[in-house]
Each structure stands twice: as C-alpha cells, then as structure tokens.
Motif scaffolding. Sequence first.
Motif, PDB file in Angstrom:
ATOM      1  N   THR A  82      32.866 -81.249  28.158  1.00 55.82           N
ATOM      2  CA  THR A  82      33.279 -82.239  29.286  1.00 55.82           C
ATOM      3  C   THR A  82      33.700 -83.567  28.894  1.00 55.82           C
ATOM      4  O   THR A  82      32.917 -83.948  27.753  1.00 55.82           O
ATOM      5  N   SER A  83      34.283 -84.222  29.376  1.00 52.41           N
ATOM      6  CA  SER A  83      34.839 -85.667  29.142  1.00 52.41           C
ATOM      7  C   SER A  83      35.107 -86.370  30.423  1.00 52.41           C
ATOM      8  O   SER A  83      35.501 -85.752  31.489  1.00 52.41           O
ATOM      9  N   SER A  84      34.948 -87.516  30.578  1.00 52.30           N
ATOM     10  CA  SER A  84      35.178 -88.364  31.488  1.00 52.30           C
ATOM     11  C   SER A  84      35.711 -89.823  30.999  1.00 52.30           C
ATOM     12  O   SER A  84      35.202 -90.187  29.922  1.00 52.30           O
ATOM     13  N   SER A  85      36.458 -90.337  31.512  1.00 53.19           N
ATOM     14  CA  SER A  85      36.876 -91.874  31.380  1.00 53.19           C
ATOM     15  C   SER A  85      36.733 -92.835  32.611  1.00 53.19           C
ATOM     16  O   SER A  85      37.164 -92.107  33.548  1.00 53.19           O
ATOM     17  N   SER A  86      36.644 -93.689  32.291  1.00 54.35           N
ATOM     18  CA  SER A  86      36.339 -94.732  33.488  1.00 54.35           C
ATOM     19  C   SER A  86      37.028 -96.319  33.279  1.00 54.35           C
ATOM     20  O   SER A  86      37.093 -96.533  31.908  1.00 54.35           O
ATOM     21  N   PHE A  87      37.322 -96.924  34.167  1.00 51.57           N
ATOM     22  CA  PHE A  87      37.918 -98.112  34.030  1.00 51.57           C
ATOM     23  C   PHE A  87      36.975 -98.930  35.209  1.00 51.57           C
ATOM     24  O   PHE A  87      37.089 -98.861  36.455  1.00 51.57           O
ATOM     25  N   TRP A  88      35.880 -99.638  34.647  1.00 51.22           N
ATOM     26  CA  TRP A  88      34.906-100.296  35.456  1.00 51.22           C
ATOM     27  C   TRP A  88      34.393-101.558  34.773  1.00 51.22           C
ATOM     28  O   TRP A  88      34.560-101.842  33.740  1.00 51.22           O
ATOM     29  N   ASP A  89      33.266-102.134  35.647  1.00 57.00           N
ATOM     30  CA  ASP A  89      32.327-103.227  35.190  1.00 57.00           C
ATOM     31  C   ASP A  89      31.459-102.654  34.315  1.00 57.00           C
ATOM     32  O   ASP A  89      30.268-102.085  35.020  1.00 57.00           O
ATOM     33  N   LYS A  90      31.307-102.791  33.085  1.00 58.39           N
ATOM     34  CA  LYS A  90      30.176-102.300  32.452  1.00 58.39           C
ATOM     35  C   LYS A  90      29.051-103.017  32.576  1.00 58.39           C
ATOM     36  O   LYS A  90      27.854-102.265  32.344  1.00 58.39           O
ATOM     37  N   LYS A  91      28.921-104.125  33.328  1.00 58.09           N
ATOM     38  CA  LYS A  91      27.854-104.923  33.642  1.00 58.09           C
ATOM     39  C   LYS A  91      26.968-104.377  34.820  1.00 58.09           C
ATOM     40  O   LYS A  91      25.938-104.463  35.050  1.00 58.09           O
ATOM     41  N   THR A  92      27.777-103.568  35.647  1.00 57.77           N
ATOM     42  CA  THR A  92      27.043-103.107  37.008  1.00 57.77           C
ATOM     43  C   THR A  92      27.255-101.558  37.168  1.00 57.77           C
ATOM     44  O   THR A  92      26.353-101.036  37.946  1.00 57.77           O
TER      45      THR A  92
END
Length: 122
Positions: A86-96
């Motif tokens: 499985t794999s997932s990608s994200s574009f988010w705030d790594k701090k929160t």
Amino acid sequence: STGRACSFIFHNKMSFETVFKDEATRFIKESVESHLRNETFSGKRSAEWAKNISDGCLMRFTDFNNNFKIIVNTIIMQKTGAGLTTSSSSFWDKKTDGVIVHRWENSSIVCVVTVFGLSNAK
C-alpha cells in the motif's frame, strides 16, 4: 477540564503523533481485536469488519481529541502468503498533521489500519 486541554493543543499546534502517541496503537488494537480476535477470514464478513473497525477507531480518536480531522482506512485480507503493498501521499503541514499505521494478524487474517490526522488549527 477538557476544554482547556483542547484549547492548549489547538493554540500550540501540537502534531497528530504527539497528541496520540501513547493512545493511538491501543485505540487501533482494541478496535481490531474486538472484531477479529476469534475470527477466521470470511469474504462475506470482511467488509462489515472493516467498516466496524474504521468506525470504532474514528470514534475513539475523535472522542479523545477533536482538534483533528480524522480519516481511517482499514484493509482486511485473507492470510495466504500473498503480498500486500500500500502507499499514500500527502500534502500537509508536517508540524501538525500525521499518520499512524498499525498491522494486526492472526492465523487467517491480515488487517492494516491507517489513521490520518489533519489539524483543525488555523
């Protein structure tokens, strides 16, 4: 009070992993084991199990702290020796924001639960 704890977390933009670090695996494990502990794989029941596990995790995470939008993905497959990638990608705030993955198995079932937490903090 709960309001203060949530307010503290909200204003300090604590990460998903920090907020749930001690509870996350327990929440997931308890949800999975409550539905699968004594079961053998059943193609007819696996969709129901997956939904119940996801719903159970969602409830536990949001009851504990509602400062995150929660997404739960549950994969249940028969344990036959076949591979699972499985794999997932994200574009988010790594701090929160963050993700927690937990794998559980017995003699006939493999279950992988992935919980994504996206901060409500602005």
